[in-house]
Design a protein around this motif. Structure first.
Motif, PDB file in Angstrom:
ATOM      1  N   ILE A 158     -23.220  -6.819  20.184  1.00 35.27           N
ATOM      2  CA  ILE A 158     -22.809  -7.995  19.413  1.00 35.27           C
ATOM      3  C   ILE A 158     -22.037  -8.910  20.353  1.00 35.27           C
ATOM      4  CG2 ILE A 158     -21.396  -8.875  17.517  1.00 35.27           C
ATOM      5  CD1 ILE A 158     -21.905  -6.302  16.026  1.00 35.27           C
ATOM      6  N   TYR A 173     -22.681 -15.850  16.470  1.00 34.89           N
ATOM      7  CA  TYR A 173     -22.730 -14.422  16.782  1.00 34.89           C
ATOM      8  C   TYR A 173     -24.177 -13.998  16.968  1.00 34.89           C
ATOM      9  CZ  TYR A 173     -17.831 -13.693  15.559  1.00 34.89           C
ATOM     10  OH  TYR A 173     -16.458 -13.732  15.532  1.00 34.89           O
ATOM     11  N   GLY A 214     -26.557 -10.433  17.548  1.00 36.48           N
ATOM     12  CA  GLY A 214     -26.650  -8.980  17.559  1.00 36.48           C
ATOM     13  C   GLY A 214     -28.048  -8.544  17.929  1.00 36.48           C
TER      14      GLY A 214
END
Length: 397
Positions: free
Chosen positions: A104, A126, A128
């Motif tokens: 992440i 973000y 991931g």
């Protein structure tokens, strides 16, 4: 032939490679997902990552500092970027083996959010990425998340010591500051994980590995690793949950994200060995293949003590390369490593050749098995190799 300007180049690169691996995929244009308004324009992350974002309003890493646990297990929103990388090997009750990596990455766009009425306004994104290799099946399975820190879709809480992106999360539960317990969840479609993690060793600061000098603060990053965490929980594949257990490695770094491109290539090796030992190695090289590669290794012993080794004590050579059909990039994927002073000899064998993390930034991040001998006795292990592509030197120039 020696590489010129090594002192200025070597210190930051090994941490930046870990960042770059998780940033793979961010280079594509970010477009709003189905949960956000389609009319909301978003920046090109490719432009963000390869331009000077600056540090206005953010805390900058200018020197090393002692680790602060349990606080450092949490998020560091005062810094421009942050990453959490976990990888390991899991086994189920029938002996099935699974190697995974989950990362992440948080990228802040501004130190403070301007006041805006929209719940979709955000000053950070973000990313991931989860990859999984099953021992009895070919190929790599993967899943990804990419979203903004808005409307609760993603975020990081320094006080609760947690980070999440949609239905993925990593959070500190309890335990001693130097032997933390964590909870990892990566749900949704595709492979899914739900693991309880218990540190078997205290955190090790990257600076304490003694690989490329101790002044790691000059790299613009703080970082530590938890090299051996016992894992137990559930792995879901094709909708079928199965109980698993194994060993996991965690890297956590925060500071300035890399920008621009470098002519220097780097190979990083992180291996969990039998006898409760871990090996971290780096090899710095010219991207065009000229000059003499420079290796460094650190062995973390069962009691957490670190033994460091430099170039003249290490023999490291690539024994197999893989050519990406997507990018045409050439990567060293199988290796032979020896440290004669330790009587250590290892063969590092990829579980799959096609483990290119991203063809835009030319990174290969692959699960490997380790086989060899230590002190005259057989030893084995597993881990990962991260490597930048090899680019042949252009002739006639």
């Amino acid at each position: 032939m020696k590489l010129r300007g090594l002192d200025a180049i070597m210190k930051p690169l090994f941490v930046l490679l870990g960042l770059s691996v998780l940033l793979a995929g961010l280079a594509s244009l970010w477009t709003p997902g189905p949960r956000g308004p389609e009319s909301t324009p978003e920046p090109s992350l490719n432009a963000l990552l390869y331009s000077d974002l600056g540090a206005d309003g953010f805390v900058e890493v200018v020197e090393d500092r002692p680790s602060r646990f349990p606080a450092d297990h949490g998020a560091h929103p005062e810094y421009r970027g942050e990453l959490w990388t976990l990888f390991g090997q899991l086994t189920d009750a029938s002996g099935g083996r699974y190697d995974f990596q989950l990362g992440i990455t948080r990228l802040a766009l501004a130190a403070e959010s301007p006041p805006r009425a929209s719940a979709w306004a955000a000053n950070a994104v973000y990313r991931g990425r989860l990859t999984l290799i099953r021992a009895d099946a070919p190929g790599v399975q993967s899943a990804a998340r990419l979203t903004r820190a808005a409307a609760g879709l993603a975020g990081a809480d320094a006080q609760l010591r947690s980070v999440w992106i949609e239905d993925w999360s990593l959070s500190l539960s309890d335990g001693e500051p130097d032997r933390p317990r964590m909870r990892l969840v990566a749900g949704g479609e595709g492979p899914a994980l739900s693991l309880d993690l218990v540190a078997g060793k205290s955190p090790v600061a990257f600076a304490d590995l003694g690989l490329l000098g101790r002044d790691i603060g000059a790299s613009g990053l703080h970082a530590y690793l938890l090299p051996r965490m016992a894992a137990a929980g559930t792995l879901t594949l094709d909708g079928e949950p199965r109980s698993v257990e194994g060993q996991v490695w965690l890297d956590h770094a925060w500071g300035m994200l890399p920008t621009g491109r470098s002519r220097v290539g780097l190979n990083r090796f992180a291996i969990q060995l039998d006898r409760d030992r871990e090996l971290v190695c780096l090899q710095l090289r010219r991207e065009d293949g000229t000059g003499t590669p420079i290796p460094a290794c650190a062995l973390i012993l069962a009691d957490g003590q670190v033994q460091s080794f430099r170039r003249r004590e290490i023999r490291l050579e690539a024994v197999e390369h893989w050519l990406s059909p997507r990018s045409g990039a050439r990567y060293p994927v199988a290796w032979r490593l020896s440290i004669p002073i330790l009587e250590l000899e290892l063969e590092l064998i990829p579980l799959a050749r096609n483990q290119e993390a991203d063809d835009r930034v030319r990174l290969w991040s692959g699960a490997v098995q380790a086989e060899g001998r230590l002190g005259g006795e057989a030893i084995a292990g597993h881990g990962r190799i991260d490597t930048t592509a090899e680019v042949p030197a252009r002739s006639g120039i």
